[in-house]
Design a protein around this motif. Sequence first.
Motif, PDB file in Angstrom:
ATOM      1  N   TRP A 181       0.850  -1.383   0.193  1.00 26.55           N
ATOM      2  CA  TRP A 181       0.021   0.027   0.020  1.00 26.55           C
ATOM      3  C   TRP A 181       0.744   1.157  -0.053  1.00 26.55           C
ATOM      4  O   TRP A 181       0.486   2.202  -0.595  1.00 26.55           O
ATOM      5  N   LYS A 182       2.115   1.244   0.728  1.00 33.83           N
ATOM      6  CA  LYS A 182       2.739   2.516   1.107  1.00 33.83           C
ATOM      7  C   LYS A 182       3.873   2.768  -0.163  1.00 33.83           C
ATOM      8  O   LYS A 182       4.310   3.752   0.073  1.00 33.83           O
ATOM      9  N   ASP A 183       3.755   1.866  -1.027  1.00 37.58           N
ATOM     10  CA  ASP A 183       4.968   2.057  -2.046  1.00 37.58           C
ATOM     11  C   ASP A 183       4.529   3.071  -3.208  1.00 37.58           C
ATOM     12  O   ASP A 183       3.241   2.889  -3.700  1.00 37.58           O
ATOM     13  N   ASP A 184       5.340   3.520  -3.855  1.00 44.48           N
ATOM     14  CA  ASP A 184       4.954   4.513  -5.020  1.00 44.48           C
ATOM     15  C   ASP A 184       4.989   3.543  -6.227  1.00 44.48           C
ATOM     16  O   ASP A 184       5.955   2.879  -6.515  1.00 44.48           O
ATOM     17  N   VAL A 185       3.842   3.700  -6.947  1.00 44.90           N
ATOM     18  CA  VAL A 185       3.767   2.888  -8.229  1.00 44.90           C
ATOM     19  C   VAL A 185       3.792   3.748  -9.298  1.00 44.90           C
ATOM     20  O   VAL A 185       2.903   4.621  -9.541  1.00 44.90           O
ATOM     21  N   SER A 186       4.937   3.821 -10.202  1.00 45.92           N
ATOM     22  CA  SER A 186       5.038   4.427 -11.617  1.00 45.92           C
ATOM     23  C   SER A 186       3.997   3.920 -12.700  1.00 45.92           C
ATOM     24  O   SER A 186       3.844   2.317 -12.573  1.00 45.92           O
ATOM     25  N   SER A 187       3.504   4.324 -13.592  1.00 46.72           N
ATOM     26  CA  SER A 187       2.632   3.795 -14.563  1.00 46.72           C
ATOM     27  C   SER A 187       3.345   3.135 -15.314  1.00 46.72           C
ATOM     28  O   SER A 187       2.494   2.115 -16.009  1.00 46.72           O
ATOM     29  N   ASN A 188       4.553   2.710 -15.621  1.00 42.59           N
ATOM     30  CA  ASN A 188       5.125   2.002 -16.374  1.00 42.59           C
ATOM     31  C   ASN A 188       6.059   0.815 -15.706  1.00 42.59           C
ATOM     32  O   ASN A 188       7.057   0.311 -16.046  1.00 42.59           O
ATOM     33  N   ALA A 189       5.849   1.015 -14.227  1.00 46.41           N
ATOM     34  CA  ALA A 189       6.701  -0.047 -13.460  1.00 46.41           C
ATOM     35  C   ALA A 189       6.795  -1.468 -14.185  1.00 46.41           C
ATOM     36  O   ALA A 189       7.963  -1.800 -14.112  1.00 46.41           O
ATOM     37  N   GLU A 191       6.392  -2.810 -17.021  1.00 49.50           N
ATOM     38  CA  GLU A 191       6.799  -2.845 -18.458  1.00 49.50           C
ATOM     39  C   GLU A 191       8.446  -2.808 -18.040  1.00 49.50           C
ATOM     40  O   GLU A 191       9.247  -3.370 -18.877  1.00 49.50           O
ATOM     41  N   VAL A 192       8.937  -1.807 -17.082  1.00 50.80           N
ATOM     42  CA  VAL A 192      10.452  -1.575 -16.822  1.00 50.80           C
ATOM     43  C   VAL A 192      11.054  -3.075 -16.468  1.00 50.80           C
ATOM     44  O   VAL A 192      11.928  -3.291 -16.870  1.00 50.80           O
ATOM     45  N   TYR A 193      10.007  -3.645 -15.448  1.00 47.60           N
ATOM     46  CA  TYR A 193      10.847  -4.773 -14.884  1.00 47.60           C
ATOM     47  C   TYR A 193      10.562  -6.093 -15.863  1.00 47.60           C
ATOM     48  O   TYR A 193      11.791  -6.886 -16.062  1.00 47.60           O
ATOM     49  N   ILE A 194       9.713  -6.128 -16.643  1.00 48.00           N
ATOM     50  CA  ILE A 194       9.421  -6.895 -17.704  1.00 48.00           C
ATOM     51  C   ILE A 194      10.683  -6.949 -18.589  1.00 48.00           C
ATOM     52  O   ILE A 194      11.411  -7.920 -19.183  1.00 48.00           O
ATOM     53  N   HIS A 195      10.931  -5.707 -18.948  1.00 43.16           N
ATOM     54  CA  HIS A 195      12.079  -5.412 -19.967  1.00 43.16           C
ATOM     55  C   HIS A 195      13.403  -6.044 -19.354  1.00 43.16           C
ATOM     56  O   HIS A 195      14.182  -6.451 -20.109  1.00 43.16           O
ATOM     57  N   GLY A 196      13.468  -5.681 -18.194  1.00 45.59           N
ATOM     58  CA  GLY A 196      14.796  -6.358 -17.385  1.00 45.59           C
ATOM     59  C   GLY A 196      15.036  -7.669 -17.494  1.00 45.59           C
ATOM     60  O   GLY A 196      16.057  -8.367 -17.663  1.00 45.59           O
ATOM     61  N   VAL A 197      13.748  -8.344 -17.220  1.00 47.24           N
ATOM     62  CA  VAL A 197      13.747  -9.814 -17.253  1.00 47.24           C
ATOM     63  C   VAL A 197      14.357 -10.295 -18.595  1.00 47.24           C
ATOM     64  O   VAL A 197      14.985 -11.249 -18.835  1.00 47.24           O
ATOM     65  N   ARG A 198      13.459  -9.836 -19.811  1.00 47.66           N
ATOM     66  CA  ARG A 198      13.759 -10.046 -21.088  1.00 47.66           C
ATOM     67  C   ARG A 198      15.180  -9.986 -21.555  1.00 47.66           C
ATOM     68  O   ARG A 198      15.893 -10.706 -22.114  1.00 47.66           O
ATOM     69  N   LYS A 199      15.852  -8.864 -20.961  1.00 47.74           N
ATOM     70  CA  LYS A 199      17.222  -8.571 -21.291  1.00 47.74           C
ATOM     71  C   LYS A 199      18.257  -9.657 -20.634  1.00 47.74           C
ATOM     72  O   LYS A 199      19.174  -9.981 -21.342  1.00 47.74           O
ATOM     73  N   LYS A 200      17.827 -10.001 -19.487  1.00 50.02           N
ATOM     74  CA  LYS A 200      18.730 -11.113 -18.864  1.00 50.02           C
ATOM     75  C   LYS A 200      18.321 -12.488 -19.296  1.00 50.02           C
ATOM     76  O   LYS A 200      19.096 -13.481 -19.246  1.00 50.02           O
ATOM     77  N   LEU A 201      17.059 -12.722 -19.488  1.00 47.99           N
ATOM     78  CA  LEU A 201      16.680 -14.266 -19.759  1.00 47.99           C
ATOM     79  C   LEU A 201      15.973 -14.565 -21.255  1.00 47.99           C
ATOM     80  O   LEU A 201      15.587 -15.647 -21.524  1.00 47.99           O
ATOM     81  N   GLY A 202      16.343 -13.440 -22.156  1.00 47.36           N
ATOM     82  CA  GLY A 202      15.682 -13.942 -23.492  1.00 47.36           C
ATOM     83  C   GLY A 202      14.264 -13.163 -23.799  1.00 47.36           C
ATOM     84  O   GLY A 202      13.510 -13.283 -22.846  1.00 47.36           O
ATOM     85  N   ALA A 203      13.936 -12.596 -24.801  1.00 44.91           N
ATOM     86  CA  ALA A 203      12.980 -11.972 -25.293  1.00 44.91           C
ATOM     87  C   ALA A 203      11.626 -12.736 -25.416  1.00 44.91           C
ATOM     88  O   ALA A 203      10.596 -12.500 -25.249  1.00 44.91           O
ATOM     89  N   GLU A 204      11.981 -14.128 -25.586  1.00 40.54           N
ATOM     90  CA  GLU A 204      10.978 -15.098 -25.809  1.00 40.54           C
ATOM     91  C   GLU A 204      10.391 -15.830 -24.471  1.00 40.54           C
ATOM     92  O   GLU A 204       9.357 -16.427 -24.502  1.00 40.54           O
TER      93      GLU A 204
END
Length: 218
Positions: A181-189, A191-204
């Motif tokens: 509840w107390k965490d700030d949530v950005s509108s694209n959060a 997407e940012v972390y999914i991008h990080g996962v894809r970069k490290k483990l593959g886009a597929e």
Amino acid sequence: MRLLLVEDDPMIGEALLDLLRSERYAVDWVRDGAMADTALRSERYDLALLDLGLPRRDGLEVLRALRARGDRLPVLVATARDAVADRVAGLDAGADDYVVKPYDTDELLARIRALIRRGEGQAGPVFSHRGVTLNPATHEAAQDGRPVVLSAREWAVLEPMIARPGVVFSRTQLEEKLFGWKDDVSSNAVEVYIHGVRKKLGAELVQTVRGLGYLVPR
């Protein structure tokens, strides 16, 4: 994974909050039974850590109301009530597990992991799919045996999808895994972390389902 912590003692609550967050859980903390009931009715969690001796509404009442609604949320009771009759009452009211204070924190965390695995339909201690392995106990990730370093929030978005391949998770559902509840949530959060996962483990590995969300294919 998102947890609800129900604990009225401020010192215990603060210590548990720090412990659980250090283990990469998003945690909401409430301090009485009425607030716990409201949170359980209005939010989605992966597990509730429930004290019994609570102000305003006893923990057993909260638990019975949860089960009466047909909610199968894993519930770990953590309480000072140590009599056999109390343990029997807690388990009969619908608790999945029961620990007595003071408890060992390593054991508590192991019980939490076991209940979450059970809730996800997993028997083993690790989540493994498509060559990717996540070990919640050690926070180690690997791909085809090669260690991969994931940030806490990259882990948080990937873990539920690896645990339930083929299930689509909406952005809102993944935000709930990431933030309390107390965490700030950005509108694209997400997407940012999914991008990080894809970069490290593959886009597929993580696929976008247009208009619905994301999934890890079966």
